[in-house]
Design a protein around this motif. Structure first.
Motif, PDB file in Angstrom:
ATOM      1  N   SER A  67       0.854  -1.190   0.000  1.00  0.00           N
ATOM      2  CA  SER A  67       0.000   0.000   0.000  1.00  0.00           C
ATOM      3  C   SER A  67       0.888   1.237   0.000  1.00  0.00           C
ATOM      4  CB  SER A  67      -0.942  -0.011   1.209  1.00  0.00           C
ATOM      5  OG  SER A  67      -0.238  -0.167   2.411  1.00  0.00           O
ATOM      6  N   PRO A  68       0.354   2.334  -0.577  1.00  0.00           N
ATOM      7  CA  PRO A  68       1.178   3.547  -0.674  1.00  0.00           C
ATOM      8  C   PRO A  68       1.426   4.182   0.694  1.00  0.00           C
ATOM      9  CG  PRO A  68      -1.050   3.941  -1.476  1.00  0.00           C
ATOM     10  CD  PRO A  68      -0.954   2.485  -1.156  1.00  0.00           C
ATOM     11  N   LEU A  69       2.485   4.988   0.748  1.00  0.00           N
ATOM     12  CA  LEU A  69       2.807   5.765   1.937  1.00  0.00           C
ATOM     13  C   LEU A  69       1.946   7.020   1.919  1.00  0.00           C
ATOM     14  CD1 LEU A  69       4.664   6.461   4.385  1.00  0.00           C
ATOM     15  CD2 LEU A  69       6.156   7.604   2.716  1.00  0.00           C
ATOM     16  N   VAL A  70       1.315   7.358   3.041  1.00  0.00           N
ATOM     17  CA  VAL A  70       0.491   8.563   3.137  1.00  0.00           C
ATOM     18  C   VAL A  70       1.141   9.509   4.145  1.00  0.00           C
ATOM     19  CG1 VAL A  70      -1.772   9.513   3.731  1.00  0.00           C
ATOM     20  CG2 VAL A  70      -1.616   7.303   2.552  1.00  0.00           C
ATOM     21  N   CYS A  71       1.502  10.694   3.674  1.00  0.00           N
ATOM     22  CA  CYS A  71       2.048  11.738   4.541  1.00  0.00           C
ATOM     23  C   CYS A  71       0.948  12.762   4.807  1.00  0.00           C
ATOM     24  CB  CYS A  71       3.242  12.420   3.878  1.00  0.00           C
ATOM     25  SG  CYS A  71       4.639  11.317   3.581  1.00  0.00           S
ATOM     26  N   THR A  72       0.988  13.370   5.976  1.00  0.00           N
ATOM     27  CA  THR A  72      -0.081  14.292   6.358  1.00  0.00           C
ATOM     28  C   THR A  72       0.495  15.605   6.890  1.00  0.00           C
ATOM     29  OG1 THR A  72      -0.209  13.491   8.640  1.00  0.00           O
ATOM     30  CG2 THR A  72      -1.575  12.361   7.006  1.00  0.00           C
ATOM     31  N   SER A  73      -0.331  16.639   6.852  1.00  0.00           N
ATOM     32  CA  SER A  73      -0.024  17.916   7.503  1.00  0.00           C
ATOM     33  C   SER A  73      -1.337  18.645   7.776  1.00  0.00           C
ATOM     34  CB  SER A  73       0.919  18.768   6.638  1.00  0.00           C
ATOM     35  OG  SER A  73       0.292  19.131   5.438  1.00  0.00           O
ATOM     36  N   PRO A  74      -1.364  19.470   8.811  1.00  0.00           N
ATOM     37  CA  PRO A  74      -2.597  20.214   9.107  1.00  0.00           C
ATOM     38  C   PRO A  74      -2.825  21.313   8.065  1.00  0.00           C
ATOM     39  CG  PRO A  74      -0.850  20.832  10.623  1.00  0.00           C
ATOM     40  CD  PRO A  74      -0.302  19.725   9.766  1.00  0.00           C
ATOM     41  N   PHE A  75      -4.085  21.595   7.810  1.00  0.00           N
ATOM     42  CA  PHE A  75      -4.465  22.652   6.872  1.00  0.00           C
ATOM     43  C   PHE A  75      -5.726  23.320   7.395  1.00  0.00           C
ATOM     44  CE2 PHE A  75      -6.891  23.848   2.917  1.00  0.00           C
ATOM     45  CZ  PHE A  75      -6.082  24.919   2.556  1.00  0.00           C
ATOM     46  N   ALA A  76      -5.723  24.635   7.434  1.00  0.00           N
ATOM     47  CA  ALA A  76      -6.899  25.393   7.875  1.00  0.00           C
ATOM     48  C   ALA A  76      -7.612  25.920   6.637  1.00  0.00           C
ATOM     49  CB  ALA A  76      -6.490  26.529   8.792  1.00  0.00           C
ATOM     50  N   LEU A  77      -8.727  25.301   6.289  1.00  0.00           N
ATOM     51  CA  LEU A  77      -9.538  25.752   5.161  1.00  0.00           C
ATOM     52  C   LEU A  77     -10.374  26.931   5.639  1.00  0.00           C
ATOM     53  CD1 LEU A  77     -10.681  25.479   2.313  1.00  0.00           C
ATOM     54  CD2 LEU A  77     -12.245  23.727   3.192  1.00  0.00           C
ATOM     55  N   GLU A  78     -10.011  28.131   5.185  1.00  0.00           N
ATOM     56  CA  GLU A  78     -10.722  29.345   5.596  1.00  0.00           C
ATOM     57  C   GLU A  78     -11.685  29.769   4.499  1.00  0.00           C
ATOM     58  OE1 GLU A  78      -7.936  32.389   6.733  1.00  0.00           O
ATOM     59  OE2 GLU A  78      -7.472  31.367   8.608  1.00  0.00           O
ATOM     60  N   LEU A  79     -12.951  29.806   4.833  1.00  0.00           N
ATOM     61  CA  LEU A  79     -14.005  30.207   3.901  1.00  0.00           C
ATOM     62  C   LEU A  79     -14.663  31.476   4.418  1.00  0.00           C
ATOM     63  CD1 LEU A  79     -15.589  26.702   3.223  1.00  0.00           C
ATOM     64  CD2 LEU A  79     -13.818  27.890   1.928  1.00  0.00           C
ATOM     65  N   GLU A  80     -15.049  32.351   3.503  1.00  0.00           N
ATOM     66  CA  GLU A  80     -15.714  33.594   3.888  1.00  0.00           C
ATOM     67  C   GLU A  80     -17.196  33.503   3.559  1.00  0.00           C
ATOM     68  OE1 GLU A  80     -15.613  38.411   3.188  1.00  0.00           O
ATOM     69  OE2 GLU A  80     -14.294  37.135   1.982  1.00  0.00           O
ATOM     70  N   VAL A  81     -18.020  33.569   4.604  1.00  0.00           N
ATOM     71  CA  VAL A  81     -19.472  33.524   4.437  1.00  0.00           C
ATOM     72  C   VAL A  81     -19.976  34.952   4.225  1.00  0.00           C
ATOM     73  CG1 VAL A  81     -21.664  32.884   5.493  1.00  0.00           C
ATOM     74  CG2 VAL A  81     -19.635  31.469   5.898  1.00  0.00           C
ATOM     75  N   LEU A  82     -20.588  35.176   3.059  1.00  0.00           N
ATOM     76  CA  LEU A  82     -21.137  36.487   2.723  1.00  0.00           C
ATOM     77  C   LEU A  82     -22.599  36.547   3.149  1.00  0.00           C
ATOM     78  CD1 LEU A  82     -19.717  36.748  -0.919  1.00  0.00           C
ATOM     79  CD2 LEU A  82     -18.717  37.660   1.189  1.00  0.00           C
ATOM     80  N   ASP A  83     -22.978  37.654   3.751  1.00  0.00           N
ATOM     81  CA  ASP A  83     -24.368  37.826   4.174  1.00  0.00           C
ATOM     82  C   ASP A  83     -25.259  38.032   2.958  1.00  0.00           C
ATOM     83  OD1 ASP A  83     -23.753  37.596   6.870  1.00  0.00           O
ATOM     84  OD2 ASP A  83     -23.357  39.744   7.067  1.00  0.00           O
ATOM     85  N   ASN A  84     -26.459  37.487   3.010  1.00  0.00           N
ATOM     86  CA  ASN A  84     -27.448  37.653   1.945  1.00  0.00           C
ATOM     87  C   ASN A  84     -28.115  39.015   2.079  1.00  0.00           C
ATOM     88  OD1 ASN A  84     -27.082  35.056   0.873  1.00  0.00           O
ATOM     89  ND2 ASN A  84     -28.434  34.186   2.400  1.00  0.00           N
ATOM     90  N   PRO A  85     -28.599  39.582   0.967  1.00  0.00           N
ATOM     91  CA  PRO A  85     -29.366  40.822   1.076  1.00  0.00           C
ATOM     92  C   PRO A  85     -30.643  40.575   1.879  1.00  0.00           C
ATOM     93  CG  PRO A  85     -29.373  40.009  -1.200  1.00  0.00           C
ATOM     94  CD  PRO A  85     -28.500  39.096  -0.396  1.00  0.00           C
ATOM     95  N   GLU A  86     -31.099  41.610   2.532  1.00  0.00           N
ATOM     96  CA  GLU A  86     -32.323  41.502   3.338  1.00  0.00           C
ATOM     97  C   GLU A  86     -33.329  42.529   2.839  1.00  0.00           C
ATOM     98  OE1 GLU A  86     -31.409  41.738   7.506  1.00  0.00           O
ATOM     99  OE2 GLU A  86     -29.857  40.202   7.338  1.00  0.00           O
ATOM    100  N   PRO A  87     -34.084  42.172   1.781  1.00  0.00           N
ATOM    101  CA  PRO A  87     -35.056  43.124   1.256  1.00  0.00           C
ATOM    102  C   PRO A  87     -36.245  43.283   2.205  1.00  0.00           C
ATOM    103  CG  PRO A  87     -35.279  41.039   0.118  1.00  0.00           C
ATOM    104  CD  PRO A  87     -34.097  40.908   1.044  1.00  0.00           C
ATOM    105  N   ALA A  88     -36.821  44.467   2.177  1.00  0.00           N
ATOM    106  CA  ALA A  88     -38.014  44.740   2.983  1.00  0.00           C
ATOM    107  C   ALA A  88     -38.862  45.762   2.241  1.00  0.00           C
ATOM    108  CB  ALA A  88     -37.621  45.280   4.357  1.00  0.00           C
ATOM    109  N   PHE A  89     -40.176  45.593   2.316  1.00  0.00           N
ATOM    110  CA  PHE A  89     -41.060  46.595   1.735  1.00  0.00           C
ATOM    111  C   PHE A  89     -40.968  47.846   2.581  1.00  0.00           C
ATOM    112  CE2 PHE A  89     -42.835  42.839  -0.255  1.00  0.00           C
ATOM    113  CZ  PHE A  89     -43.066  43.301  -1.544  1.00  0.00           C
ATOM    114  N   ASP A  90     -40.884  48.998   1.911  1.00  0.00           N
ATOM    115  CA  ASP A  90     -40.782  50.258   2.626  1.00  0.00           C
ATOM    116  C   ASP A  90     -42.066  50.510   3.389  1.00  0.00           C
ATOM    117  OD1 ASP A  90     -38.261  50.552   1.587  1.00  0.00           O
ATOM    118  OD2 ASP A  90     -38.892  51.874  -0.034  1.00  0.00           O
TER     119      ASP A  90
END
Length: 186
Positions: free
Chosen positions: A81-104
């Protein structure tokens, strides 16, 4: 003795996603990733396509969210079986806020048969001014043809009551929606 390098993961696509939607992107330098909620596969060049389901986020997530994962690199050594090497990784994702429409507040939701009303909607969006799509199956909406992003629509006299829905889409592609019940008085 052969020393193989640990993987050096690197995000190669946009890390932004709209609130409530999954993220999909590519990460180079890895054969695989291990971590809660991360699914994907590597192609022959080591470039991997990965996805994170919205259900793996805190439902109130906003801004940068980090997923600590383990990056994997696989090496053929001639063994069973193959050799598996590892290292830590921080997957940083940016969550964008959705628009919030409202009737005037000046948008009345009742009018007499034979008359019409003007409805206006506005929206807050940190991603830029949204455009609006109006939906009113029970009514004929009057919107100036060159104002696709208009937050104002005229509702001429309708035959019956109905729902008016406005979908706001901001420049980042994030979406928010609002509905109002319109009552036609006899």
């Amino acid at each position: 003795v052969v020393v193989h390098p640990n993987p050096e993961a690197s995000l190669t696509t946009d890390n932004a996603l709209c609130s409530g939607t999954p993220w999909m992107g590519s990460i180079s330098g890895v054969y695989g990733l291990q971590g809660a909620g991360i699914v994907g596969e590597a192609d022959g060049n080591g470039l991997a396509n990965w996805a994170v389901s919205w259900s793996d986020f805190d439902p109130n997530a906003s801004g940068v969210v980090t997923f600590p994962v383990t990056a994997l690199a696989e090496f053929e050594t001639g063994e069973a079986s193959p050799l598996v090497c590892t290292s830590p990784f921080a997957l940083e994702l940016e969550v964008l806020d959705n628009p919030e429409p409202a009737f005037d507040s000046n948008s009345d939701n009742s009018f007499c048969s034979g008359t019409g009303i003007l409805l206006s909607v506005s929206s807050t969006s940190p991603n830029g001014a949204p455009s609006y799509q109006w939906e009113a199956p029970a009514f004929d909406l009057l919107i100036a043809p060159d104002t696709a992003s208009s937050g104002v629509a005229e509702l001429p006299s309708g035959p019956s009551d109905g729902i008016v829905t406005v979908v706001a889409t901001d420049p980042a592609g994030c979406v928010g929606e609002v509905s109002i019940f319109v009552d036609v008085l006899e």
